[in-house]
Design an enzyme around this catalytic site. Structure first.
Site, PDB file in Angstrom:
ATOM      1  N   SER A  68       0.901  -1.116  -0.148  1.00 57.18           N
ATOM      2  CA  SER A  68       0.023   0.014   0.034  1.00 57.18           C
ATOM      3  C   SER A  68       0.749   1.456   0.128  1.00 57.18           C
ATOM      4  CB  SER A  68      -0.799  -0.057   1.118  1.00 57.18           C
ATOM      5  OG  SER A  68      -1.382   1.249   1.615  1.00 57.18           O
ATOM      6  N   ASN A  69       0.410   2.026  -0.862  1.00 60.68           N
ATOM      7  CA  ASN A  69       1.017   3.496  -0.747  1.00 60.68           C
ATOM      8  C   ASN A  69       0.723   4.297   0.291  1.00 60.68           C
ATOM      9  OD1 ASN A  69       2.262   3.296  -3.798  1.00 60.68           O
ATOM     10  ND2 ASN A  69       0.450   3.648  -4.799  1.00 60.68           N
TER      11      ASN A  69
END
Ligand SMILES: Cc1ncc(COP(=O)(O)O)c(C=O)c1O
Length: 302
Positions: A68-69
């Site tokens: 996840s960014n």
């Protein structure tokens, strides 16, 4: 410490495509080395409003998948703001493997505590949120993807005098906060296009609830759903970097840009249109994507 707005103007670069359409990209990915693109703006007011309440035991808790960014950005924002962070990570199998995952390793190095939960537990995030709020009453709990009203307010900072000069504003869409902010704060004569990377039928309504405007269109960016990396798209990303010296990643911006190129070929945009797409960052994900591609003996993102 409060998050600060950047001191330098974010560049808007032309992508010369040799058509009667002018295509530009706004490089929000350059905003901060670790909290890049839309993530910076989605966290900006979340973190700053929280700090202004002077919490006795500051703590930021959020949710995300292994690459996840958002997890990466929250860990870095916590570090910059001096607030400890906790990431609730989907997939208990990662418990003993997080060192092999560049995103999780980066988060840990930023001091983020990681708690791994099963996919079933993750699906019931509301319950988890309730539980966590009781356990950490002073904590700021940021939803998955960071989308909430403060996030939408922060996206306003991606728009300025220069962005008023475009007919179309384009962004990739995950949880919808970014497009909601663009839709809410753009000019009345501008068209907003969102390139969906998630197959979620409720997205349009969720976005509408945040923006209360109907000036946006959602287009499926295709390529087989969220998190799927497509070989043709990898080729596109590599060619694009070669030609324009702009890196894209395979989950959001690469898919959006390939679809925009297809739409230009399909004459979607009227002649002489000025089209601006936002580079929403996420380049940290390339390393993890390449590990996966390498394992599967596929071409890498260069
Ligand atoms: C690189 C990138 N682009 C676009 C998005 C989509 O943003 P949103 O979830 O606000 O729709 C995300 C998710 O935050 C992202 O990481």
């Amino acid at each position: 410490m409060l998050l600060q707005p950047p001191t330098e103007t974010i560049p808007i670069q032309e992508i010369p495509i040799g058509k009667n359409i002018k295509l530009f990209i706004k490089r929000e990915d350059l905003i901060h080395p670790q909290i890049s693109g839309n993530k910076y703006w989605k966290l900006f007011y979340n973190v700053n409003h929280y700090l202004e309440t002077n919490p006795e035991n500051p703590y930021i808790i959020t949710f995300g998948g292994a690459f996840s960014n958002h997890i990466s950005a929250v860990s870095a924002a916590g570090n910059v703001a001096g607030i400890p962070t906790l990431g609730i990570i989907r997939g208990e199998e990662l418990q003993n493997k997080w060192r092999d995952n560049p995103t999780l390793l980066f988060a840990k190095r930023n001091g983020m505590n990681l708690k791994f939960v099963t996919r079933e537990e993750y699906r019931h995030k509301e319950k988890l949120t309730e539980f966590l709020q009781q356990e950490f009453p002073d904590a700021l709990i940021v939803p998955e993807g960071g989308t909430n009203e403060d996030a939408v307010e922060g996206i306003k900072m991606m728009l300025n005098e220069q962005t008023k000069d475009f007919d179309y504003l384009c962004t990739a869409v995950g949880t919808g906060g970014t497009i909601a902010g663009i839709s809410k704060f753009c000019e009345d004569n501008q068209n907003v296009i969102g390139f969906k990377v998630v197959d979620d039928a409720s997205l349009e309504n969720k976005i509408f609830e945040l923006t209360l405007k109907r000036n946006f269109n959602l287009i499926d960016s295709g390529f087989g759903g969220y998190g799927k990396i497509n070989d043709e798209n990898v080729r596109f990303i590599n060619d694009f970097k070669d030609k324009y010296n702009i890196p894209l990643e395979p989950i959001y911006t690469g898919k959006m840009m390939q679809r925009i190129f297809e739409m230009i070929e399909e004459d979607y945009f009227p002649e002489n249109s000025r089209v601006l797409c936002f580079h929403t960052g996420g380049l940290q994900g390339i390393e993890g994507a390449n590990l996966l591609l390498e394992k599967q003996n596929r071409n890498l993102i260069i």
